[in-house]
Design a protein around this motif. Structure first.
Motif: not given
Length: 88
Positions: A3-8, A23-27, A34-35, A52-56
């Motif tokens: 699992a790939k990490p994901a960021f809130l 949520v994104s893998g690259s905020p 978004h811009r 987080f350790n995973n997207r879920h």
């Protein structure tokens, strides 16, 4: 499969009002998107992230954050939660 990490991530305006939670893998990359496509992102002056350790797990945390913190521009997720539906 690993699992790939994901960021809130959370975006705040100059008055420290919470604008958006996502949520994104690259905020940083997501902020660029978004811009280009949202008006609120131009008002974002600060972003925080939590890994987080995973997207879920990140998506579950996003749902809770939107419900509890009521960011101004998370319209779709707030509406889905009110209607008891799953946000797409």
């Amino acid at each position: 499969m690993i699992a790939k990490p994901a960021f809130l991530y959370r975006h705040y305006d100059k008055n420290d009002a919470l604008l958006y939670v996502g949520v994104s893998g690259s905020p940083e990359h997501r902020l660029t998107e978004h811009r280009l496509h949202t008006k609120w992102a131009l008002n974002s002056v600060r972003m925080t992230t939590k890994q987080f350790n995973n997207r879920h797990d990140a998506l579950e945390a996003e749902k809770l954050a939107v419900l509890k913190e009521q960011p101004v521009y998370n319209i779709r997720l707030k509406k889905a939660n009110r209607e008891g539906k799953k946000a797409i």
